[in-house]
Design a protein around this motif. Sequence first.
Motif, PDB file in Angstrom:
ATOM      1  N   ALA A   1      32.283  50.139  45.876  1.00  0.00           N
ATOM      2  CA  ALA A   1      31.768  50.611  47.251  1.00  0.00           C
ATOM      3  C   ALA A   1      32.724  50.792  48.048  1.00  0.00           C
ATOM      4  N   ALA A   2      34.469  50.787  47.476  1.00  0.00           N
ATOM      5  CA  ALA A   2      35.207  50.420  48.205  1.00  0.00           C
ATOM      6  C   ALA A   2      35.515  52.347  48.389  1.00  0.00           C
ATOM      7  N   GLU A   3      35.233  52.934  47.160  1.00  0.00           N
ATOM      8  CA  GLU A   3      35.440  54.495  46.867  1.00  0.00           C
ATOM      9  C   GLU A   3      34.137  54.932  47.801  1.00  0.00           C
ATOM     10  N   ARG A   4      32.434  54.456  48.035  1.00  0.00           N
ATOM     11  CA  ARG A   4      32.033  54.966  48.356  1.00  0.00           C
ATOM     12  C   ARG A   4      32.595  54.874  49.860  1.00  0.00           C
ATOM     13  N   LEU A   5      32.328  54.021  50.883  1.00  0.00           N
ATOM     14  CA  LEU A   5      33.346  53.909  52.174  1.00  0.00           C
ATOM     15  C   LEU A   5      34.555  54.975  51.773  1.00  0.00           C
ATOM     16  N   LEU A   6      34.843  54.951  51.040  1.00  0.00           N
ATOM     17  CA  LEU A   6      36.428  55.695  51.647  1.00  0.00           C
ATOM     18  C   LEU A   6      35.563  57.402  51.597  1.00  0.00           C
ATOM     19  N   LYS A   7      34.370  57.812  51.190  1.00  0.00           N
ATOM     20  CA  LYS A   7      34.029  58.749  51.235  1.00  0.00           C
ATOM     21  C   LYS A   7      34.121  59.493  52.333  1.00  0.00           C
ATOM     22  N   SER A   8      32.745  58.618  53.086  1.00  0.00           N
ATOM     23  CA  SER A   8      32.462  58.782  54.845  1.00  0.00           C
ATOM     24  C   SER A   8      34.083  59.261  55.256  1.00  0.00           C
ATOM     25  N   ARG A   9      34.797  58.021  54.929  1.00  0.00           N
ATOM     26  CA  ARG A   9      35.738  58.266  56.167  1.00  0.00           C
ATOM     27  C   ARG A   9      36.802  59.314  55.722  1.00  0.00           C
ATOM     28  N   ARG A  10      36.971  59.541  54.770  1.00  0.00           N
ATOM     29  CA  ARG A  10      37.627  60.472  54.533  1.00  0.00           C
ATOM     30  C   ARG A  10      37.496  61.831  54.916  1.00  0.00           C
ATOM     31  N   ALA A  11      35.750  61.618  54.954  1.00  0.00           N
ATOM     32  CA  ALA A  11      35.025  62.991  55.347  1.00  0.00           C
ATOM     33  C   ALA A  11      35.224  63.315  56.806  1.00  0.00           C
ATOM     34  N   ALA A  12      34.577  61.970  57.791  1.00  0.00           N
ATOM     35  CA  ALA A  12      35.127  61.615  58.834  1.00  0.00           C
ATOM     36  C   ALA A  12      36.864  62.350  59.502  1.00  0.00           C
ATOM     37  N   TRP A  13      37.680  61.893  58.881  1.00  0.00           N
ATOM     38  CA  TRP A  13      39.431  61.984  59.483  1.00  0.00           C
ATOM     39  C   TRP A  13      39.606  63.583  58.242  1.00  0.00           C
ATOM     40  N   GLU A  14      39.097  64.343  57.912  1.00  0.00           N
ATOM     41  CA  GLU A  14      39.457  65.339  57.660  1.00  0.00           C
ATOM     42  C   GLU A  14      38.824  66.993  59.129  1.00  0.00           C
ATOM     43  N   GLU A  15      37.198  65.813  59.211  1.00  0.00           N
ATOM     44  CA  GLU A  15      36.823  66.517  60.499  1.00  0.00           C
ATOM     45  C   GLU A  15      38.018  66.232  61.911  1.00  0.00           C
ATOM     46  N   ARG A  16      38.176  65.249  61.892  1.00  0.00           N
ATOM     47  CA  ARG A  16      39.982  64.926  63.234  1.00  0.00           C
ATOM     48  C   ARG A  16      40.889  65.682  62.928  1.00  0.00           C
TER      49      ARG A  16
ATOM     50  N   THR B   1      43.271  54.484  53.458  1.00  0.00           N
ATOM     51  CA  THR B   1      43.181  54.867  51.286  1.00  0.00           C
ATOM     52  C   THR B   1      42.630  53.746  51.178  1.00  0.00           C
ATOM     53  N   LEU B   2      42.436  53.790  49.404  1.00  0.00           N
ATOM     54  CA  LEU B   2      41.125  53.202  48.713  1.00  0.00           C
ATOM     55  C   LEU B   2      41.828  51.523  49.129  1.00  0.00           C
ATOM     56  N   GLU B   3      42.813  51.464  49.247  1.00  0.00           N
ATOM     57  CA  GLU B   3      43.595  50.042  49.250  1.00  0.00           C
ATOM     58  C   GLU B   3      42.951  49.055  50.575  1.00  0.00           C
TER      59      GLU B   3
END
Length: 1003
Positions: free
Chosen positions: A78-93, A115-117
């Motif tokens: 579940a954390a990995e799934r959310l990390l994926k979208s968060r990271r994409a948004a962060w990379e865009e910013r 981070t995953l943690e």
Amino acid sequence: MTMTAYKKKLIEVALPLEAINKASIREKSIRHGHPSTLHLWWARRPLAAARAVIFAQMVDDPGEHTDRLLAEPAKRRAAERLLKSRRAAWEERKAIFDKAQRSGVSAPEPGSEPTLEEIVAEQERERLFRIIEDLVQWENTTNEEVLTKARDEIWKSWRVACAENVDHPHAKELFDRHRLPAFHDPFAGGGSLPLEAQRLGLESYASDLNPVAVLINKAMIEIPPKFAGKPPVNPQSRKQLGASGSWKGATGLAEDVRYYGQWMRDEVEKRIGNLYPKVEVTAEMAKARPDLKPLVGRKLTVIAWLWARTVKSPNPAFAQVDVPLASTFMLSTKAGKEAYVEPVIKGNGYRFIVKVGKPKNMEASERGTSAGKRKAFLCLMSGVPIDYNHVRTEAKAGRMGVQLMAILAEGERGRIYLSPTPAQEAVAWQAKPTWRPDTEMPKKHRNFQPPVYGMNTLGDIFTPRQLVALTIFSDLVQDARERVKRDALAASLPDDGKSLDAGSAGATAYADAVAVYLGLGVGRSANYWSALTPWGGEFIVQTFGRQALPMVWDYAEGNPLSTSTGNWTGALKWIERVIVTSLPASLGGTAVQGDAQNQSISDSKVVSTDPPYYDNIAYADLSDFFYVWLRRSLRLVFPDLFATLAVPKAEELVAMPNRHGNNDQAEAFFLKGMTRAMHRLAEQSHPAFPVTIYYAFKQSESDGGEGTASTGWETFLEAVIQAGFALSGTWPIRTERDQGLKTGMNVLASSIVLVCRPRAADAPTATRREFLTALKAELPAALVYLQRGNIAPVDLAQAAIGPGMAVYTRYAKVLDAEGKALSVREALSLINQTLDEVLAEQEGDFDADSRWALAWFEQYGFAEGEYGVAETLCTAKNTSVSGMVEAGILASKSGKVRLFRPSELPNHWSPQEDERLTVWEMVHHVIRVLEAGGENMAAELMAKLGSQAERARELAYRLYTVCERKKRAQEALSYNGLVQSWPEISRLARESVKVEEQQPQLF
Ligand SMILES: C[S@@+](CC[C@H](N)C(=O)[O-])C[C@H]1O[C@@H](n2cnc3c(N)ncnc32)[C@H](O)[C@@H]1O
């Protein structure tokens, strides 16, 4: 203590504040079975808040367990799934930011890479939040499923603490993995905190200086567990049910309280029933009152006698007439059931008659003989003003009397209002008290008005009949206790395994227990049986409508033997309901008298407490009202607790200039005593848990625009810090929603929960500059965190004190340039200043028009300003007046400029079609739609805003702080309302987007 390994607790990181506040506010309107209805105590904490705080203080923050969490495959996925979208948004910013940097343009920073943690901790926190959200609901007070979930989490964290401290030198006493540490509240008052700790599975200790509070706590946490599951001992129940039947919790005890309470009532009727005669409806009475015709010849039970105080008229022409001081002549204003008193003047006198229906002059009847604040009253005979001086002089000279105005009786279908009769009036004076409490009330104290009118002792605020009744009821508690003992002994004879321990010790203990609730019944009743209880139209209003004994000019004297408002049986029903509904009756509890300044009960215990709020409430003085009757009822049961004639006052930790000399001395007393009390907690409390302390915060106390400084608040913080505590969190808990906003922002009542840990012995010293640098480094992240948690703007400044004070108290001292230690007041001021700066920095994220509008709003609000000023500001903010007029946020006419209010904005606005879209417009259009069409409509608009909505929320926060500072209550209400509704609007918006996305597939 330093050797203890401990984890950060959830309360030191996050709380679902909105849910806790909502449940706390809701709880205020819950009466049936709520522990607050057991007996009055002032400033009780809501159970919802108490439960949530103790839970979050005992459960580890998931950030401490990320390894373990990530080792669980489902959680990891579940954390990995959310990390994926968060990271994409962060990379865009980040890409936007990097690009802007390269072109030398400013752009909002992307923040740190997720981070995953972090994410797994956040998800786990959400899970704990769901537990708290269930836990705080009143309906779940005894829901074992919900409580077990919470208890399991507490145990889970406890086992971790025990495992990590196996080598602790005091591991055996401090870290027994089979036994949770006990709980202690050294300022227990009405007992919300110890009760909720017990409910969460902790053995609970309550102490308070005040014997009345101790008694309430005994009734809440000490007695019910002792007699849980036991059947009642009274002969009636035993005959009906035998020893069989199931007596869950303390239901057996409640049944005995009912039975022996009824016995007391019947005894009172035998002894003084003649003082409460029924009133006979005569043909004469019915002549002018056709509504009484069907009742002629009937004898009705009186519910209450309504009296007005009188003084001699100041008009020399009527100097011998005792004229009434009646605050109203209306008896009932209920539509269709109106009733009123009509004074009939004849010669040199007057009499009262009671009529039904609407009076001809409603306004005059509502006013009675009162004449507004200054003039106090008008002479009924002549209309001459009667000022308070005259009333005082008359009262002090012993010339204040009373006059019966009306009689209220029990009819078959509702209340019957009758004219006074000489016989009914005369009977009241037949009562001859054998005892009266001669404890004096404080003189010259703003909360005690009767002494101003010569009523100096507590005995003076009861009628003779009330004194007789209260004395007999109190004495009967003793007699009832003897009866319980006798019956308990008889009941203990058959050995059925369920009945009380055989022998007189068990029987005596049980008799004492029942006596406590009967005694509380007397105290509860006294609240309705004084001569300071106005008639509320439908019911008798309690003496303590607020934390004071105000003067009451016309009062209702209730009949304890009736079955209506203010009767004895009804009072006991409230008590029985509490015993059955909301007292856990499971684990052990102990309530004792103790001064928090020198107690040692907190040793190795979890502590959550709620000390007095500086000068807010004069507990000891107020509670003498109850103490005198409770003492008479129960001093044989608790000779030590009731040893003194009045409640002990000297050690009470309140700042009372009338007790301590002057304001400065009162402050010094409070600071010294509170520091000592806090010291006891810092030294003794269990080292694995932070201590939580509630402190009331009243915005009305704040000085200037900062909104957080007040003598009481600062002095308290000073005491906490001097005692050696460092703060690891502060949470504003509200029980009054937005009241302050509606009334001009000066009465907002919050409690701040301070989360404290003993300060490290080797804490460093810092310079003012170092302190500021640390504030600037740490506050922004903390603020973003609070805003993400949707903290209401109204609470933001107080919540920000937490991270700010955490920085301040991390140091042993913060020294200014001259080497002088920075005071709490100075630190608070710097924290607020930094808060303002951080919020202002968030402006960097806004477009130029919105930045302009914000600066303009700060100065003018929605009022007009000069065009020239607007233009100058445009230069600074890189925009233009004409552009903003075009954008639709501004009106510019005849050399004046003003911002549009939300209600003035065009109805058909679509962000997609707006070519000059601004965050300003987003906020104000959402407010427009929200206020006109509610959350569903606002959600439709929010859905169109998409990811830009987040900036709108930031602007709403910013605008709220501006309004707060500028005391613009009306606008503040809109911005606060928007942020408060934000989660719901967002949820609805997300749902509508989902539905839209699914539509094409459906068709
Ligand atoms: C704010 S009230 C506690 C209310 C409580 N939390 C509740 O929910 O009802 C503060 C209490 O501190 C008690 N108190 C004042 N001075 C004290 C002292 N020196 N030692 C112990 N208790 C004291 C008062 O009697 C009062 O009950």
